[in-house]
Scaffold this active site. Structure first.
Site, mmCIF file in Angstrom:
data_model
loop_
_atom_site.group_PDB
_atom_site.id
_atom_site.type_symbol
_atom_site.label_atom_id
_atom_site.label_comp_id
_atom_site.label_asym_id
_atom_site.label_seq_id
_atom_site.Cartn_x
_atom_site.Cartn_y
_atom_site.Cartn_z
ATOM 1 C CE LYS A 1 -3.798 10.587 -24.373
ATOM 2 N NZ LYS A 1 -4.579 10.608 -23.130
ATOM 3 C CG ASP B 1 -1.218 18.119 -21.656
ATOM 4 O OD1 ASP B 1 -0.591 17.041 -21.675
ATOM 5 O OD2 ASP B 1 -2.443 18.188 -21.838
ATOM 6 C CG PHE C 1 -7.117 17.819 -24.353
ATOM 7 C CD1 PHE C 1 -7.261 17.305 -25.632
ATOM 8 C CD2 PHE C 1 -7.468 17.017 -23.280
ATOM 9 C CE1 PHE C 1 -7.727 16.009 -25.828
ATOM 10 C CE2 PHE C 1 -7.931 15.722 -23.474
ATOM 11 C CZ PHE C 1 -8.064 15.220 -24.747
ATOM 12 C CB THR C 2 -11.978 17.644 -24.004
ATOM 13 O OG1 THR C 2 -11.113 16.520 -23.870
ATOM 14 C CG2 THR C 2 -12.318 17.840 -25.480
ATOM 15 N NE ARG D 1 -11.611 15.243 -29.801
ATOM 16 C CZ ARG D 1 -11.340 14.785 -28.579
ATOM 17 N NH1 ARG D 1 -10.120 14.591 -28.188
ATOM 18 N NH2 ARG D 1 -12.294 14.524 -27.740
ATOM 19 C CE1 TYR E 1 -4.073 1.933 0.322
ATOM 20 C CE2 TYR E 1 -2.595 3.424 1.484
ATOM 21 C CZ TYR E 1 -3.794 3.192 0.830
ATOM 22 O OH TYR E 1 -4.698 4.207 0.685
ATOM 23 C CG PHE F 1 -16.235 14.394 -26.792
ATOM 24 C CD1 PHE F 1 -16.078 15.498 -25.974
ATOM 25 C CD2 PHE F 1 -15.344 13.343 -26.658
ATOM 26 C CE1 PHE F 1 -15.053 15.561 -25.041
ATOM 27 C CE2 PHE F 1 -14.311 13.393 -25.731
ATOM 28 C CZ PHE F 1 -14.176 14.506 -24.915
HETATM 29 N N1 F0G Z 1 -3.955 16.140 -22.294
HETATM 30 C C1 F0G Z 1 -3.937 15.745 -23.576
HETATM 31 C C2 F0G Z 1 -3.179 16.534 -24.578
HETATM 32 C C3 F0G Z 1 -4.629 14.586 -23.951
HETATM 33 O O1 F0G Z 1 -4.599 14.208 -25.225
HETATM 34 C C4 F0G Z 1 -5.348 13.859 -22.969
HETATM 35 C C5 F0G Z 1 -6.121 12.680 -23.340
HETATM 36 C C6 F0G Z 1 -5.331 14.310 -21.658
HETATM 37 C C7 F0G Z 1 -4.617 15.451 -21.356
HETATM 38 C C8 F0G Z 1 -6.092 13.604 -20.565
HETATM 39 O O2 F0G Z 1 -5.450 12.448 -20.215
HETATM 40 O O3 F0G Z 1 -7.108 10.662 -20.835
HETATM 41 O O4 F0G Z 1 -5.164 10.177 -19.364
HETATM 42 O O5 F0G Z 1 -7.043 11.524 -18.525
HETATM 43 N N2 F0G Z 1 -6.419 12.420 -24.515
HETATM 44 C C9 F0G Z 1 -7.103 11.258 -25.005
HETATM 45 C C10 F0G Z 1 -7.277 11.395 -26.480
HETATM 46 C C11 F0G Z 1 -8.340 10.914 -24.289
HETATM 47 O O6 F0G Z 1 -7.944 10.516 -27.050
HETATM 48 O O7 F0G Z 1 -6.748 12.313 -27.082
HETATM 49 P P1 F0G Z 1 -6.256 11.125 -19.715
#
Ligand code: F0G
Length: 459
Positions: free
Chosen positions: A261, A218, A127-128, A385, A75, A451
């Site tokens: 990624k 990021d 980014f979303t 997108r 843990y 989305f």
């Molecule tokens: N920042 C970027 C540039 C991303 O592309 C993503 C995720 C995140 C943050 C968030 O990270 O998913 O680990 O919580 N992108 C995915 C995509 C979902 O399909 O582009 P996460």
């Protein structure tokens, strides 16, 4: 012999394969209808080639799988945490590490710590999840990416760059004390995987230092960004990816990472900072939202796979083949006249749906429509997108982004060149019958990140 080109090829061979299901047009039609024309709602079993995302979909190496067996599932104080901490310090140079279950876990904690209500967060395109966490913490995102990034045709090599005049204007208007940090992404996802240059980063560092503003990175796709710097930025041709990655990080104060990624794992992420005070607060907060500060929602084995994956991700041979495959697909699509975002970015091909389907208004979701049509043709799953991803503003009005794109995202080390051929041919077939395609209307809309779960109907 001078004219014979030197092709990229994979610096690995295949040890295990995953069998795929092939579907008929009738099966795909039924599956798409049931999914409400949203590729996120398809069952993966009904997909032949899955280009929904490069997130968590990469193939791990034999070494990473071996690392999974070395998980220390204590843990507290797992040895895999200390390994990961050492690798993050060595490869990226950040001093303090907080593991999180994935990128948005780190975004949540960081936004809560650094943002006060009414703050402004400038960034090189949204980014979303990143923007949503900034907004939920009481901040307002302001896009300060260069104008070129909003033009799919513009071939400027560093379309991820920050427009420093836009940043200076924001500082003048709101005052530096309203701007806790600049949210800077490498390989700007929503712009098409476009890189930022070291020159731009250095200028950003000077300007932000002058005003006491932090730069938060990021770094989800930092190695892919480094590849474009190596290939295109003056003075970097003879530097290794590893050296360039470290230099990028050294120009920032901290980072959020989705390790799903670049870092070649199926789950994981982290927050990394150089500032002890921010680290201390994050260490307090991670316990509330993720788990103890030495595991952050991950198993020991996940942290081990991540530590090994980070090392592999900054190898020159790896990144050359990874981006090489993306470029191969893009060039093939261009040969069929399919309109794509240029220059080709690092993690996928972004098809320009406005140009592909000029007869469909943005209110009728051209990119969402195109993603559905691509699936129907050959079982290739892509992602919208555009206006659906952009969501609504605080006042309830839709964001109408300039870019209305369909993303063909390539998982790392998963598909072959023959798969790329099938994908390009499928896109070309849909392009041939583009005039017969009609738009859609939204019949269900969730409140956040719509989305993922929205449903549509053909007009
Ligand atoms: N920042 C970027 C540039 C991303 O592309 C993503 C995720 C995140 C943050 C968030 O990270 O998913 O680990 O919580 N992108 C995915 C995509 C979902 O399909 O582009 P996460």
């Amino acid at each position: 012999m001078k004219n014979i080109k030197q092709s990229w090829a994979e610096p690995y061979k295949i040890k295990m394969v995953e069998l795929l299901k092939m579907t008929t047009p009738a099966q795909r039609k039924k599956a798409m209808q049931e999914a409400g024309y949203n590729t996120f709602l398809l069952k993966s079993e009904d997909v032949y080639i899955d280009l929904l995302t490069d997130s968590g979909t990469s193939a791990m190496s034999d070494r990473q799988w071996a690392g999974m067996m070395m998980g220390d599932e204590a843990y507290a104080g797992s040895r895999n945490f200390y390994h990961l901490e050492a690798v993050v310090k060595e490869v990226y140079g950040y001093k303090y590490l907080i593991p999180t279950h994935q990128g948005r876990g780190a975004e949540n904690i960081l936004s809560k710590i650094l943002i006060k209500k009414g703050d402004i967060i400038p960034g090189n395109m949204y980014f979303t999840t990143t923007r949503l966490h900034q907004e939920l913490a009481g901040g307002k995102f302001e896009d300060i990416i260069i104008d070129e990034a909003h033009d799919p045709e513009n071939e400027f090599p560093f379309k991820g760059n920050i427009d420093l005049n836009k940043l200076e204007k924001l500082i003048k208007k709101h005052g530096a004390n309203k701007i806790p940090y600049v949210s800077m992404a490498t390989s700007v996802n929503m712009a098409g995987g476009q890189p930022i240059s070291i020159k731009n980063l250095k200028e950003l560092r000077v300007l932000t230092k002058k005003h006491g503003i932090k730069v938060i990175h990021d770094m989800t796709r930092v190695a892919e960004n480094a590849y474009f710097i190596q290939q295109k930025e003056k003075g970097y041709q003879n530097k290794t990816i590893k050296a360039i990655v470290k230099e990028i990080c050294s120009l920032t104060d901290g980072a959020t990472m989705s390790a799903k990624k670049d870092a070649l794992v199926n789950i994981g992420g982290f927050l990394a900072v150089n500032d002890w005070d921010v680290f201390e607060e994050a260490r307090n907060m991670v316990v509330v939202y993720e788990g103890l500060h030495t595991y952050g929602g991950l198993a020991g084995r996940d942290m081990e796979a991540m530590a090994i994956g980070i090392g592999e991700s900054v190898s020159d041979d790896h990144i050359k083949a990874r981006v090489g495959q993306v470029i191969y697909l893009g060039e093939k699509m261009m040969a069929y006249n399919v309109p794509i975002v240029k220059p080709i970015g690092g993690h996928g091909i972004f098809v320009d749906a406005k140009k592909f389907l000029p007869h469909i208004k943005q209110e009728q979701f051209p990119a969402q429509t195109l993603a559905a049509e691509i699936y129907l043709d050959a079982g290739v799953r892509t992602m919208e997108r555009g206006v659906v991803s952009a969501g609504r503003k605080a006042n309830g009005k839709n964001y109408f982004p300039k870019l209305e794109l369909v993303r063909f995202t390539i998982p790392r080390r998963v598909y072959t060149q023959a798969h790329m051929d099938v994908i390009a041919e499928s896109a070309a077939r849909v392009y041939e019958r583009r005039n017969t395609i009609k738009g859609m209307k939204m019949i269900y809309e969730p409140k956040y990140l719509r989305f993922f779960q929205a449903k549509f109907e053909k007009l």
